[in-house]
Scaffold this motif. Structure first.
Motif, mmCIF file in Angstrom:
data_model
loop_
_atom_site.group_PDB
_atom_site.id
_atom_site.type_symbol
_atom_site.label_atom_id
_atom_site.label_comp_id
_atom_site.label_asym_id
_atom_site.label_seq_id
_atom_site.Cartn_x
_atom_site.Cartn_y
_atom_site.Cartn_z
ATOM 1 N N PHE A 68 0.839 -1.190 0.000
ATOM 2 C CA PHE A 68 0.000 0.000 0.000
ATOM 3 C C PHE A 68 0.876 1.243 0.000
ATOM 4 O O PHE A 68 2.086 1.173 0.223
ATOM 5 N N GLN A 69 0.250 2.343 -0.318
ATOM 6 C CA GLN A 69 0.974 3.594 -0.433
ATOM 7 C C GLN A 69 0.458 4.579 0.600
ATOM 8 O O GLN A 69 -0.742 4.677 0.820
ATOM 9 N N VAL A 70 1.359 5.285 1.256
ATOM 10 C CA VAL A 70 0.949 6.270 2.258
ATOM 11 C C VAL A 70 1.243 7.668 1.729
ATOM 12 O O VAL A 70 2.368 7.950 1.315
ATOM 13 N N GLU A 71 0.213 8.510 1.722
ATOM 14 C CA GLU A 71 0.398 9.908 1.323
ATOM 15 C C GLU A 71 0.229 10.755 2.576
ATOM 16 O O GLU A 71 -0.872 10.869 3.107
ATOM 17 N N ALA A 72 1.299 11.344 3.060
ATOM 18 C CA ALA A 72 1.209 12.227 4.220
ATOM 19 C C ALA A 72 1.129 13.663 3.720
ATOM 20 O O ALA A 72 2.019 14.118 3.008
ATOM 21 N N VAL A 73 0.025 14.338 4.078
ATOM 22 C CA VAL A 73 -0.219 15.695 3.573
ATOM 23 C C VAL A 73 -0.556 16.629 4.739
ATOM 24 O O VAL A 73 -0.731 16.178 5.876
#
Ligand code: CUA
Length: 342
Positions: free
Chosen positions: A218-223
């Motif tokens: 899975f991919q984590v996008e921290a914004v």
């Protein structure tokens, strides 16, 4: 000649271990991206340096002794003088390692307590994480928003993950953000951390869970918290609508085809009436994702998406998505529509 065989086996093991661990965007020990990853990283470096000092000391003494006291002349025929032990040395090499171990144990237990401290901060956000063969589903507090294989996180907000599984034991792991935590069926395990920097991080399943284990990514996008809220609102409204008139005729035909195919029983597909399945990923914004198929395939354009939907099990073994034997023309048109979902 056992040595070459042993060396070859060891080399094979190292290669196998290397390929099983996917390359992270950053190396976590040098660039921990959350508060708790930082604590873990400090402990890692402390232990590594301590172990290195002991290693150099022991090996140094060994090499020194071998050279200093090596045989210099032919041995006399009689037995050499027999000596027994050195109490002071023996006490020392039993006590010093024991003290080091007890010290490390103490520091580790204290750290474990710190990183497992669930924050009582009222701003803390709960994220429910569910593993299943072979994908990850994330639910964001009580927003009603759910995403699959695509974890969005706000920076600076204390996060509490409630981790479980629908079938077998998986392990939730984002090396840059935290250690591993098992996802067990019938049980909820909690971990917590606060992300400190924006970025994209890679997450994996770290427990052998079946034939599709290696593709359970899975991919984590921290914004920023603002960007995160925008994303939540966008997802609540069914995702960004397809750009009107974009994609041309193929896209329109693709949209109609999706309505005839069973896609909507598993996926939410913005713009397609009745496509509201909760089994597979929500396809809102699928065209802008960096990876598809749970992170198993880079999404560099329509060809990647087409290759995937024409034969999912051929691309990602044991995936839940069946092969619907789409013709090349059908797949081209469906992808033309999906490409409008930016
Ligand atoms: Cu799930 Cu390995």
């Amino acid at each position: 000649m056992r040595r070459p065989a042993l060396a070859a086996a060891a080399a094979a093991l190292v290669i196998a271990a290397g390929s099983a661990v996917p390359a992270a965007a950053q190396a976590w020990p040098t660039a921990p991206a959350s508060n708790n990853a930082e604590l873990i990283s400090q402990l890692f470096w402390f232990t590594l340096i301590l172990a290195s000092v002991v290693f150099v000391l022991v090996e140094g003494l060994l090499i020194y002794s071998s050279l200093r006291f090596r045989r210099r002349a032919v041995l006399p025929a009689r037995e050499p003088p027999q000596i027994h032990g050195n109490t002071r040395l023996e006490v020392m090499w039993a006590t010093v390692p024991a003290l080091i171990l007890v010290g490390l144990f103490g520091i580790t237990v204290t750290r474990l307590g710190e990183i497992n401290q669930i924050p009582s901060d009222p701003n803390a956000m709960h994220i429910a994480v569910t593993g299943q063969q072979f994908q990850w589903t994330f639910q964001y507090a009580d927003t009603g928003v759910q995403s699959t294989n695509d974890l969005h996180l706000p920076v600076g907000v204390p996060l509490i993950f409630d981790v479980t599984s629908k079938d077998v034991i998986h392990s939730f792991w984002v090396p840059d953000l935290y250690g591993k935590i098992d996802a067990n069926p019938g049980r909820i395990n909690h971990i917590t951390f606060t992300v400190r920097q924006e970025g994209t991080f890679r997450g994996v399943c770290a427990e052998l869970c079946g034939a599709g284990h290696a593709g359970m990514l899975f991919q984590v996008e921290a914004v920023t918290p603002d960007e995160f809220q925008q994303w939540i609102q966008q997802m609540q409204s069914g995702g960004p609508p397809p750009a009107a008139g974009s994609g041309g005729n193929d896209a329109d035909q693709g949209k109609a085809l999706i309505g005839q195919q069973p896609c909507g029983t598993c996926h939410v597909i913005p713009g397609v009436p009745g496509a509201s399945g909760q089994v597979g990923p929500n396809l809102a914004g699928v065209a802008s994702r960096k990876t598809i198929a749970g992170g198993a395939v880079p999404n560099n354009g329509p060809d990647d998406l087409k290759r995937w939907i024409m034969n999912p099990p051929g691309v990602k073994p044991s995936t839940a998505m069946p092969n619907y034997n789409l013709t090349d023309d059908q797949a081209t048109k469906i992808v033309a529509y999906l490409e409008t979902l930016k």
